[in-house]
Scaffold this motif. Structure first.
Motif, mmCIF file in Angstrom:
data_model
loop_
_atom_site.group_PDB
_atom_site.id
_atom_site.type_symbol
_atom_site.label_atom_id
_atom_site.label_comp_id
_atom_site.label_asym_id
_atom_site.label_seq_id
_atom_site.Cartn_x
_atom_site.Cartn_y
_atom_site.Cartn_z
ATOM 1 N N ARG A 56 76.630 58.021 41.918
ATOM 2 C CA ARG A 56 75.241 58.446 41.751
ATOM 3 C C ARG A 56 74.617 59.092 42.975
ATOM 4 N N GLN A 57 75.054 58.717 44.152
ATOM 5 C CA GLN A 57 74.398 59.245 45.328
ATOM 6 C C GLN A 57 75.382 59.373 46.488
ATOM 7 N N VAL A 58 74.886 59.975 47.538
ATOM 8 C CA VAL A 58 75.681 60.173 48.735
ATOM 9 C C VAL A 58 74.920 59.565 49.912
ATOM 10 N N ALA A 59 75.598 58.777 50.712
ATOM 11 C CA ALA A 59 74.998 58.194 51.902
ATOM 12 C C ALA A 59 75.782 58.660 53.120
ATOM 13 N N LEU A 60 75.072 58.930 54.208
ATOM 14 C CA LEU A 60 75.732 59.341 55.439
ATOM 15 C C LEU A 60 76.376 58.138 56.120
ATOM 16 N N THR A 61 77.558 58.348 56.654
ATOM 17 C CA THR A 61 78.161 57.324 57.504
ATOM 18 C C THR A 61 77.412 57.302 58.833
ATOM 19 N N ARG A 62 77.749 56.350 59.680
ATOM 20 C CA ARG A 62 77.106 56.309 60.990
ATOM 21 C C ARG A 62 77.382 57.596 61.755
ATOM 22 N N PHE A 63 78.621 58.090 61.647
ATOM 23 C CA PHE A 63 78.974 59.350 62.284
ATOM 24 C C PHE A 63 78.144 60.485 61.707
ATOM 25 N N GLY A 64 77.977 60.485 60.369
ATOM 26 C CA GLY A 64 77.182 61.518 59.716
ATOM 27 C C GLY A 64 75.728 61.480 60.138
ATOM 28 N N GLU A 65 75.173 60.261 60.276
ATOM 29 C CA GLU A 65 73.779 60.122 60.702
ATOM 30 C C GLU A 65 73.577 60.642 62.124
ATOM 31 N N GLU A 66 74.554 60.399 62.989
ATOM 32 C CA GLU A 66 74.436 60.884 64.365
ATOM 33 C C GLU A 66 74.622 62.392 64.443
ATOM 34 N N LEU A 67 75.421 62.927 63.531
ATOM 35 C CA LEU A 67 75.697 64.358 63.547
ATOM 36 C C LEU A 67 74.552 65.175 62.945
ATOM 37 N N ALA A 68 73.874 64.641 61.944
ATOM 38 C CA ALA A 68 72.877 65.411 61.186
ATOM 39 C C ALA A 68 71.811 66.058 62.064
ATOM 40 N N PRO A 69 71.145 65.335 62.968
ATOM 41 C CA PRO A 69 70.125 66.003 63.798
ATOM 42 C C PRO A 69 70.709 67.043 64.742
ATOM 43 N N ARG A 70 71.946 66.841 65.195
ATOM 44 C CA ARG A 70 72.588 67.829 66.066
ATOM 45 C C ARG A 70 72.891 69.108 65.292
ATOM 46 N N VAL A 71 73.349 68.946 64.063
ATOM 47 C CA VAL A 71 73.609 70.108 63.209
ATOM 48 C C VAL A 71 72.309 70.858 62.949
ATOM 49 N N ARG A 72 71.229 70.120 62.710
ATOM 50 C CA ARG A 72 69.938 70.753 62.449
ATOM 51 C C ARG A 72 69.476 71.554 63.671
ATOM 52 N N ASP A 73 69.700 71.004 64.857
ATOM 53 C CA ASP A 73 69.339 71.725 66.090
ATOM 54 C C ASP A 73 70.156 73.002 66.235
ATOM 55 N N ILE A 74 71.454 72.916 65.915
ATOM 56 C CA ILE A 74 72.326 74.089 66.010
ATOM 57 C C ILE A 74 71.855 75.179 65.051
ATOM 58 N N LEU A 75 71.569 74.795 63.818
ATOM 59 C CA LEU A 75 71.140 75.773 62.814
ATOM 60 C C LEU A 75 69.810 76.407 63.209
ATOM 61 N N ARG A 76 68.901 75.599 63.722
ATOM 62 C CA ARG A 76 67.614 76.139 64.144
ATOM 63 C C ARG A 76 67.792 77.127 65.296
ATOM 64 N N SER A 77 68.666 76.792 66.228
ATOM 65 C CA SER A 77 68.913 77.692 67.369
ATOM 66 C C SER A 77 69.528 79.003 66.916
ATOM 67 N N VAL A 78 70.462 78.937 65.974
ATOM 68 C CA VAL A 78 71.089 80.151 65.456
ATOM 69 C C VAL A 78 70.060 81.020 64.741
ATOM 70 N N ASP A 79 69.201 80.397 63.933
ATOM 71 C CA ASP A 79 68.155 81.151 63.241
ATOM 72 C C ASP A 79 67.209 81.803 64.239
ATOM 73 N N GLU A 80 66.905 81.093 65.323
ATOM 74 C CA GLU A 80 65.999 81.650 66.317
ATOM 75 C C GLU A 80 66.631 82.819 67.077
ATOM 76 N N LEU A 81 67.976 82.834 67.161
ATOM 77 C CA LEU A 81 68.636 84.008 67.737
ATOM 78 C C LEU A 81 68.350 85.246 66.889
ATOM 79 N N GLY A 82 68.431 85.065 65.578
ATOM 80 C CA GLY A 82 68.113 86.173 64.680
ATOM 81 C C GLY A 82 66.654 86.581 64.803
ATOM 82 N N ASP A 83 65.773 85.577 64.916
ATOM 83 C CA ASP A 83 64.352 85.872 65.091
ATOM 84 C C ASP A 83 64.107 86.626 66.388
ATOM 85 N N PHE A 84 64.821 86.229 67.435
ATOM 86 C CA PHE A 84 64.674 86.895 68.730
ATOM 87 C C PHE A 84 65.059 88.367 68.621
ATOM 88 N N ALA A 85 66.139 88.630 67.889
ATOM 89 C CA ALA A 85 66.573 90.020 67.710
ATOM 90 C C ALA A 85 65.531 90.812 66.921
#
Length: 308
Positions: A56-85
């Motif tokens: 029925r659902q998906v839960a993040l493992t401890r590794f997944g929980e620690e990774l999620a905010p880092r992934v979000r930061d990476i994606l935001r930084s990449v998007d901002e590179l495009g915005d900068f251009a």
């Protein structure tokens, strides 16, 4: 470690946010099997499980929980590179993700998109309508470029730009036309119809009436201003609506409108964006388009960066 792709990171971010393969796949415009395969490849590349899977659902493992905010930061930084251009170009083009609250979007959105399309024909405008807390979170996460909301939002990472003030009007049954306008104290004894919890306009109306979370008499909630006005037309109670909603919401309802005595209830409409956004200059220009679309002149230029 094998190569990790941006696509895999975006799919993982969607899954972390939605907690469900079906909803994440729909949000990512991909099939569930393809999404599952990409997540499995990401796990193999990283050498660890990211998810605990159930029927029925998906839960993040401890590794997944620690990774999620880092992934979000990476994606935001990449998007901002495009915005900068894009910000370095002479013309304003490409994707523009705008969020709006439900008590603004139906009334301003058509004019804003029309004016922006005319002034910047190469813009790809994408609109998200939801309540303020979700807009702010999506803005902070980098999933929106800007949002049009009622100020203040008091988020340390955002810049707030006040655009204009807007009065609230009292909506009563048509039979009340010409009767004295109740004071805020008298409003406490009336059946006040409000938007459901989570809408900032509800909190603003309660604040004007000097009420906390629950008024003295029975109160009915609705999900839209349109429903509130129709309930008033049926004689169920009274409500408050912002000025910009009056032409749309009262044209087919048997209601009367009245202004309160000074000080009239009001809200400040503004735009917010990340302080780190490379598009800050362009977004400030868009704020002028919002004022134009609302038929307002910015009374007091105000750009405020929240401090942590």
């Amino acid at each position: 470690m094998a190569n990790v792709t941006m696509r895999q990171l975006r799919y993982f971010d969607a899954l972390a946010r939605h907690g469900h393969f079906g909803r994440a796949a729909e949000a990512s415009s991909i099939s569930q099997p393809a999404l599952s395969m990409q997540i499995k490849e990401l796990e193999d590349a990283l050498g660890g499980l990211l998810l605990e899977r159930s029927a029925r659902q998906v839960a993040l493992t401890r590794f997944g929980e620690e990774l999620a905010p880092r992934v979000r930061d990476i994606l935001r930084s990449v998007d901002e590179l495009g915005d900068f251009a894009r910000a370095s170009q002479d013309r304003f083009a490409g994707r523009l993700r705008i969020g709006m609250i439900p008590t603004i979007a139906p009334y301003l959105l058509p004019k804003i998109t029309k004016n922006l399309t005319r002034m910047h024909p190469e813009l790809d405008i994408r609109v998200r309508e939801t309540m303020t807390p979700r807009l702010i979170q999506e803005l902070v996460d980098g999933r929106l470029d800007t949002a049009i909301v009622a100020l203040p939002v008091s988020e340390p990472s955002l810049t707030e730009v006040a655009l204009f003030d807007e009065k609230f009007l009292l909506v009563r049954p048509g039979s009340d036309e010409g009767t004295p306008v109740p004071s805020r104290e008298m409003m406490r004894e009336m059946r006040l119809l409000l938007l459901e919890e989570g809408h900032c306009f509800r909190d603003q109306a309660l604040s004007f009436c000097n009420m906390q979370s629950a008024p003295p008499r029975e109160m009915l909630d609705a999900n839209s201003l349109s429903t509130l006005v129709q309930m008033v037309s049926a004689g169920i109670g009274v409500t408050l609506i912002p000025e910009m909603a009056v032409p749309v919401e009262t044209r087919s309802a048997s209601v009367s409108l009245a202004r309160f005595r000074d000080p009239e209830p009001s809200r400040t409409i503004g735009m917010v964006w990340r302080k780190t956004s490379p598009l800050a200059r362009q977004l400030l220009q868009i704020s002028e388009v919002v004022c134009l679309s609302a038929g307002k002149v910015r009374a007091r230029p105000s750009v405020r960066s929240q401090r942590a």
